[in-house]
Design an enzyme around this catalytic site. Structure first.
Site, PDB file in Angstrom:
ATOM      1  N   GLN A   1     -42.092  28.589  20.615  1.00 52.97           N
ATOM      2  CA  GLN A   1     -40.417  27.953  20.814  1.00 52.97           C
ATOM      3  C   GLN A   1     -40.726  26.480  21.586  1.00 52.97           C
ATOM      4  O   GLN A   1     -39.641  26.046  22.052  1.00 52.97           O
ATOM      5  CB  GLN A   1     -40.074  28.914  22.150  1.00 52.97           C
ATOM      6  CG  GLN A   1     -39.797  30.568  21.691  1.00 52.97           C
ATOM      7  CD  GLN A   1     -39.701  31.419  22.785  1.00 52.97           C
ATOM      8  OE1 GLN A   1     -38.648  31.549  23.350  1.00 52.97           O
ATOM      9  NE2 GLN A   1     -41.000  32.124  23.147  1.00 52.97           N
TER      10      GLN A   1
ATOM     11  N   HIS B   1     -37.523  26.060  17.625  1.00 56.87           N
ATOM     12  CA  HIS B   1     -36.599  25.336  18.574  1.00 56.87           C
ATOM     13  C   HIS B   1     -36.615  23.704  18.368  1.00 56.87           C
ATOM     14  O   HIS B   1     -36.193  22.929  19.121  1.00 56.87           O
ATOM     15  CB  HIS B   1     -36.807  25.543  20.245  1.00 56.87           C
ATOM     16  CG  HIS B   1     -36.483  26.927  20.359  1.00 56.87           C
ATOM     17  ND1 HIS B   1     -36.744  27.526  21.435  1.00 56.87           N
ATOM     18  CD2 HIS B   1     -35.948  27.879  19.761  1.00 56.87           C
ATOM     19  CE1 HIS B   1     -36.465  28.652  21.757  1.00 56.87           C
ATOM     20  NE2 HIS B   1     -35.892  28.924  20.443  1.00 56.87           N
TER      21      HIS B   1
ATOM     22  N   CYS C   1     -27.552   6.080  12.925  1.00 57.32           N
ATOM     23  CA  CYS C   1     -28.285   6.405  11.513  1.00 57.32           C
ATOM     24  C   CYS C   1     -28.052   4.979  10.688  1.00 57.32           C
ATOM     25  O   CYS C   1     -27.206   4.790  10.179  1.00 57.32           O
ATOM     26  CB  CYS C   1     -27.536   7.695  10.960  1.00 57.32           C
ATOM     27  SG  CYS C   1     -28.293   8.169   9.549  1.00 57.32           S
TER      28      CYS C   1
ATOM     29  N   CYS D   1     -26.012   6.697   7.189  1.00 53.67           N
ATOM     30  CA  CYS D   1     -24.549   7.140   7.658  1.00 53.67           C
ATOM     31  C   CYS D   1     -23.820   6.614   8.742  1.00 53.67           C
ATOM     32  O   CYS D   1     -22.648   6.744   8.953  1.00 53.67           O
ATOM     33  CB  CYS D   1     -24.253   8.568   7.351  1.00 53.67           C
ATOM     34  SG  CYS D   1     -24.996   9.425   8.995  1.00 53.67           S
TER      35      CYS D   1
ATOM     36  N   SER E   1     -41.236  33.770  28.729  1.00 56.29           N
ATOM     37  CA  SER E   1     -40.625  35.059  29.686  1.00 56.29           C
ATOM     38  C   SER E   1     -39.845  35.770  28.862  1.00 56.29           C
ATOM     39  O   SER E   1     -39.315  36.816  29.051  1.00 56.29           O
ATOM     40  CB  SER E   1     -39.510  34.250  30.433  1.00 56.29           C
ATOM     41  OG  SER E   1     -38.707  33.480  29.633  1.00 56.29           O
TER      42      SER E   1
ATOM     43  N   ASN F   1     -50.062  36.347  29.985  1.00 52.08           N
ATOM     44  CA  ASN F   1     -49.133  35.795  30.796  1.00 52.08           C
ATOM     45  C   ASN F   1     -49.535  36.172  32.368  1.00 52.08           C
ATOM     46  O   ASN F   1     -50.013  37.144  32.630  1.00 52.08           O
ATOM     47  CB  ASN F   1     -47.571  36.627  30.524  1.00 52.08           C
ATOM     48  CG  ASN F   1     -46.330  35.675  31.121  1.00 52.08           C
ATOM     49  OD1 ASN F   1     -46.659  35.141  32.200  1.00 52.08           O
ATOM     50  ND2 ASN F   1     -45.694  35.240  30.268  1.00 52.08           N
ATOM     51  N   PRO F   2     -49.603  35.055  33.241  1.00 53.68           N
ATOM     52  CA  PRO F   2     -50.116  35.562  34.665  1.00 53.68           C
ATOM     53  C   PRO F   2     -49.209  36.403  35.246  1.00 53.68           C
ATOM     54  O   PRO F   2     -49.422  37.304  36.315  1.00 53.68           O
ATOM     55  CB  PRO F   2     -49.951  33.912  35.252  1.00 53.68           C
ATOM     56  CG  PRO F   2     -49.323  33.361  34.371  1.00 53.68           C
ATOM     57  CD  PRO F   2     -49.287  33.740  32.821  1.00 53.68           C
TER      58      PRO F   2
HETATM   59  P1  NAD Z   1     -40.078  30.165  30.192  1.00 52.28           P
HETATM   60  O1  NAD Z   1     -40.143  28.917  31.185  1.00 52.28           O
HETATM   61  O2  NAD Z   1     -38.997  30.963  30.225  1.00 52.28           O
HETATM   62  O3  NAD Z   1     -41.250  31.226  30.568  1.00 52.28           O
HETATM   63  C1  NAD Z   1     -42.656  30.522  30.620  1.00 52.28           C
HETATM   64  C2  NAD Z   1     -43.629  31.878  30.811  1.00 52.28           C
HETATM   65  O4  NAD Z   1     -44.783  31.171  30.907  1.00 52.28           O
HETATM   66  C3  NAD Z   1     -43.287  32.583  32.002  1.00 52.28           C
HETATM   67  O5  NAD Z   1     -43.458  34.062  31.877  1.00 52.28           O
HETATM   68  C4  NAD Z   1     -44.428  32.464  32.949  1.00 52.28           C
HETATM   69  O6  NAD Z   1     -44.891  33.681  33.635  1.00 52.28           O
HETATM   70  C5  NAD Z   1     -45.668  31.947  31.796  1.00 52.28           C
HETATM   71  N1  NAD Z   1     -46.604  31.164  32.364  1.00 52.28           N
HETATM   72  C6  NAD Z   1     -46.606  30.340  33.314  1.00 52.28           C
HETATM   73  N2  NAD Z   1     -47.995  29.541  33.371  1.00 52.28           N
HETATM   74  C7  NAD Z   1     -48.384  30.210  32.425  1.00 52.28           C
HETATM   75  C8  NAD Z   1     -49.855  29.880  31.837  1.00 52.28           C
HETATM   76  N3  NAD Z   1     -50.809  28.925  32.408  1.00 52.28           N
HETATM   77  N4  NAD Z   1     -50.564  30.745  30.883  1.00 52.28           N
HETATM   78  C9  NAD Z   1     -49.767  31.690  30.277  1.00 52.28           C
HETATM   79  N5  NAD Z   1     -48.364  31.676  30.520  1.00 52.28           N
HETATM   80  C10 NAD Z   1     -47.935  31.201  31.680  1.00 52.28           C
HETATM   81  O7  NAD Z   1     -40.579  29.848  28.645  1.00 52.28           O
HETATM   82  P2  NAD Z   1     -40.046  30.485  27.358  1.00 52.28           P
HETATM   83  O8  NAD Z   1     -40.186  31.813  27.308  1.00 52.28           O
HETATM   84  O9  NAD Z   1     -40.703  29.396  26.304  1.00 52.28           O
HETATM   85  O10 NAD Z   1     -38.619  29.894  27.003  1.00 52.28           O
HETATM   86  C11 NAD Z   1     -37.876  28.698  27.705  1.00 52.28           C
HETATM   87  C12 NAD Z   1     -37.324  27.806  26.559  1.00 52.28           C
HETATM   88  O11 NAD Z   1     -37.195  26.378  27.034  1.00 52.28           O
HETATM   89  C13 NAD Z   1     -37.691  27.571  25.434  1.00 52.28           C
HETATM   90  O12 NAD Z   1     -36.464  27.757  24.426  1.00 52.28           O
HETATM   91  C14 NAD Z   1     -38.410  26.516  24.987  1.00 52.28           C
HETATM   92  O13 NAD Z   1     -38.129  25.700  23.711  1.00 52.28           O
HETATM   93  C15 NAD Z   1     -37.903  25.698  26.149  1.00 52.28           C
HETATM   94  N6  NAD Z   1     -39.024  24.694  26.745  1.00 52.28           N
HETATM   95  C16 NAD Z   1     -40.185  24.327  26.187  1.00 52.28           C
HETATM   96  C17 NAD Z   1     -41.224  23.642  26.765  1.00 52.28           C
HETATM   97  C18 NAD Z   1     -42.399  22.895  25.964  1.00 52.28           C
HETATM   98  O14 NAD Z   1     -42.169  22.647  24.570  1.00 52.28           O
HETATM   99  N7  NAD Z   1     -43.510  22.949  26.303  1.00 52.28           N
HETATM  100  C19 NAD Z   1     -40.995  23.444  28.225  1.00 52.28           C
HETATM  101  C20 NAD Z   1     -39.850  23.889  28.909  1.00 52.28           C
HETATM  102  C21 NAD Z   1     -38.880  24.853  28.189  1.00 52.28           C
END
Ligand code: NAD
Length: 236
Positions: free
Chosen positions: A91, A109, A138, A141, A180, A204-205
């Site tokens: 994601q 995404h 662009c 276009c 999450s 996941n922590p």
């Molecule tokens: P989220 O922020 O909803 O959840 C993050 C999860 O990661 C939580 O459950 C948390 O407990 C866990 N976490 C925190 N630290 C961690 C670690 N060190 N190791 C493993 N797990 C850890 O993120 P999501 O579920 O990806 O959904 C959020 C949306 O936001 C997605 O659609 C994503 O595209 C976008 N997003 C992307 C990025 C990125 O590209 N890095 C950053 C922020 C948000």
């Protein structure tokens, strides 16, 4: 996992946290706190204030470009080498899995480093410079350029979605890392895999809505847990 021929990994923002990229939740307390997601991550928000949204994504693109993959990303590169049919569905929009060396990556995404135009979806010929105060137009276009990421209310890319669902249906192990598991349709993938008989492993922590359905829950940071998991597989 050792004997599995088909493995799907689903990652979320948590896998990049140890690379210094805030998760969505962190960001709601930090980066996003002063901003309304409706204004920054929707088509309507972009059309209402293109310069604001452009510069906000420009700043994030710069930070992501400066970040480096962490041991969690590299462990998934190693895992791919052990599995005949491996699908890494993410994601994340940060591109760190590919930069670490993962090959079969499905970006659900989009990717913050890519751009496309509003009307025709044309990608710019060259990488865009940082620091533009307005979105460029662009060259094919004339419509406005935007980040090639999926905003709230937008459909996910069809091909990626198809591959992700096929991987979920086929896999024998679904490894879910750092998400999450709240954003649909990605959150449905592990449950589809489980329904089809796959073993579900969560890293996941913190516990999530998925934890109660997991066969194995490995609490901890992905940068710690995934390298241990790969080391264990190699000695088995
Ligand atoms: P989220 O922020 O909803 O959840 C993050 C999860 O990661 C939580 O459950 C948390 O407990 C866990 N976490 C925190 N630290 C961690 C670690 N060190 N190791 C493993 N797990 C850890 O993120 P999501 O579920 O990806 O959904 C959020 C949306 O936001 C997605 O659609 C994503 O595209 C976008 N997003 C992307 C990025 C990125 O590209 N890095 C950053 C922020 C948000």
């Amino acid at each position: 996992m050792r004997d599995a021929e088909w493995v799907m990994v689903l990652t979320g923002a948590g896998v990049s946290r140890e690379s210094g990229i805030p998760t969505f939740r962190d960001a709601q307390e930090g980066l996003w706190a002063d901003f309304d997601p409706q204004k920054l991550a929707t088509v309507e928000g972009y059309l209402a204030d293109p310069a604001l949204v452009w510069s906000w994504y420009d700043m994030r693109r710069l930070k992501v470009g400066q970040a480096q993959p962490n041991p969690g990303h590299y462990a998934l590169v190693a895992l791919e080498k052990e599995v005949p049919h491996f699908f890494l569905v993410t994601q994340n929009i940060d591109g760190l899995h590919r930069r670490a060396g993962s090959q079969n990556v499905v970006e659900l995404h989009g990717n913050i480093a890519r751009h496309k135009c509003f009307d025709g979806g044309h990608a710019p010929q060259q990488e865009l410079p940082y620091g533009l105060t307005e979105p460029p137009q662009c060259q094919q276009c004339g419509s406005m350029i935007r980040p090639d990421v999926v905003w709230f209310g937008e459909a996910l890319p069809t091909r990626e979605l198809r591959v992700a669902f096929a991987a979920a249906e086929k896999c024998e192990v679904a490894l879910v890392v750092g998400t999450s598991a709240l954003v649909q349709p990605a959150a449905a993938l592990p449950l589809i895999a489980k329904e089809r008989g796959a073993m579900l492993i969560e890293v996941n922590p913190d516990e999530t809505d998925l934890t109660e359905f997991s066969d194995i829950y490995l609490p901890g940071k992905s940068g710690d847990v995934l390298p241990q998991l790969i080391d264990t597989l190699k000695v088995l």
